[in-house]
Write a protein that holds these residues in place. Structure first.
Motif, PDB file in Angstrom:
ATOM      1  N   LYS A  72      71.234 -47.437  24.022  1.00 54.88           N
ATOM      2  CA  LYS A  72      71.725 -46.168  24.556  1.00 54.88           C
ATOM      3  C   LYS A  72      71.197 -45.901  25.959  1.00 54.88           C
ATOM      4  CE  LYS A  72      72.434 -43.901  20.087  1.00 54.88           C
ATOM      5  NZ  LYS A  72      72.070 -42.771  19.209  1.00 54.88           N
ATOM      6  N   ASP A  73      69.922 -46.292  26.216  1.00 55.80           N
ATOM      7  CA  ASP A  73      69.346 -46.019  27.535  1.00 55.80           C
ATOM      8  C   ASP A  73      69.535 -47.168  28.513  1.00 55.80           C
ATOM      9  OD1 ASP A  73      67.716 -47.838  26.351  1.00 55.80           O
ATOM     10  OD2 ASP A  73      65.835 -46.760  26.684  1.00 55.80           O
ATOM     11  N   LYS A  74      70.258 -48.244  28.065  1.00 52.50           N
ATOM     12  CA  LYS A  74      70.522 -49.411  28.921  1.00 52.50           C
ATOM     13  C   LYS A  74      69.240 -49.903  29.597  1.00 52.50           C
ATOM     14  CE  LYS A  74      74.954 -49.199  28.115  1.00 52.50           C
ATOM     15  NZ  LYS A  74      74.916 -48.158  27.081  1.00 52.50           N
ATOM     16  N   SER A  75      68.182 -50.049  28.800  1.00 55.77           N
ATOM     17  CA  SER A  75      66.882 -50.463  29.313  1.00 55.77           C
ATOM     18  C   SER A  75      66.932 -51.889  29.865  1.00 55.77           C
ATOM     19  CB  SER A  75      65.832 -50.388  28.198  1.00 55.77           C
ATOM     20  OG  SER A  75      64.612 -50.947  28.614  1.00 55.77           O
ATOM     21  N   THR A  76      66.064 -52.158  30.847  1.00 57.05           N
ATOM     22  CA  THR A  76      65.936 -53.510  31.378  1.00 57.05           C
ATOM     23  C   THR A  76      64.546 -54.077  31.084  1.00 57.05           C
ATOM     24  OG1 THR A  76      65.327 -52.581  33.538  1.00 57.05           O
ATOM     25  CG2 THR A  76      67.636 -53.181  33.204  1.00 57.05           C
ATOM     26  N   ASN A  77      63.830 -53.462  30.129  1.00 54.34           N
ATOM     27  CA  ASN A  77      62.530 -53.990  29.720  1.00 54.34           C
ATOM     28  C   ASN A  77      62.729 -55.057  28.649  1.00 54.34           C
ATOM     29  OD1 ASN A  77      61.285 -52.183  31.429  1.00 54.34           O
ATOM     30  ND2 ASN A  77      60.819 -50.700  29.841  1.00 54.34           N
TER      31      ASN A  77
END
Length: 218
Positions: free
Chosen positions: A71-76
């Motif tokens: 949902k937060d389109k994380s790149t971690n």
């Protein structure tokens, strides 16, 4: 257990899961066996097709594995050990097409342990591809092998960040990353069978990300 139920229902073919290694099935009395050694298979009442496909890179409901789809389109990205170790990964769409091909050609796939992947790539390479396509930095959350060994001894100590909404415990992902960091989560060419069904065209991670970002821009 699914395979026991299939045997009782007199199903004649089993497709046991083989994510990255043989999975062990446990009977209610505590006895363990490998799927391909099930009593129904031993007696030839059931045949099997095992397809090992590695980790999926397009599972939106698993944000720990695919943070770019969360949902937060994380790149971690969580990495254990060596970020340059190659690992086998697959698209679920590619795997589904491969499964259908095995069903269409049971004479080829019967009683076979098959290997399949869409790409063979390292986590650092995946990070570069993400950066190039998403346009923002990708953070590799590095965990050392010693830290991972401590987590395996004490699973509740696994990092909790980002676990909400996942369909499996976070320590499961840590175990997968541990194997990948050791360079053990892939199949050599002699154990891959992509060429059995040439009609199944695979999509590498770079192509997938290009298509994904292109669709988002529309």
């Amino acid at each position: 257990m699914i395979q026991d139920a299939a045997a009782i229902a007199r199903r004649n073919r089993s497709y046991p899961g083989d994510f990255g290694m043989h999975q062990i099935a446990w009977l209610p009395d505590g006895e363990a066996y490998i799927h391909t050694l099930h009593p129904a298979i031993k007696s030839s009442r059931m045949s099997y097709t095992v397809i090992g496909c590695g980790e999926f890179y397009d599972a939106a409901e698993k944000p720990l594995m695919c943070p770019w789809l969360g949902k937060d389109k994380s790149t971690n990205k969580v990495v254990v050990g060596n970020p340059d170790a190659k690992t086998g990964i697959s698209s679920r769409v590619d795997v589904a097409k491969f499964v259908v091909a095995t069903l269409r050609h049971p004479e080829i796939s019967e009683n076979r342990i098959l290997g399949f992947h869409s790409d063979h790539i390292s986590h650092r390479e995946m990070a570069h591809i993400l950066e190039n396509n998403i346009g923002k930095p990708v953070k590799l959350n590095m965990i050392s092998m010693q830290e991972m060994q401590d987590i395996l001894k004490n699973p509740p100590s696994a990092p909790q960040e980002g676990q909400h909404g996942n369909t499996f415990p976070g320590n499961f992902l840590m175990t997968v990353r541990y194997l990948q960091g050791h360079g053990m989560f892939w199949r050599p060419s002699g154990m891959l069978h992509n060429d059995l069904f040439p009609e199944v065209k695979t999509v590498c991670f770079n192509e997938y990300m290009k298509n994904l970002t292109s669709d988002r821009d529309k």
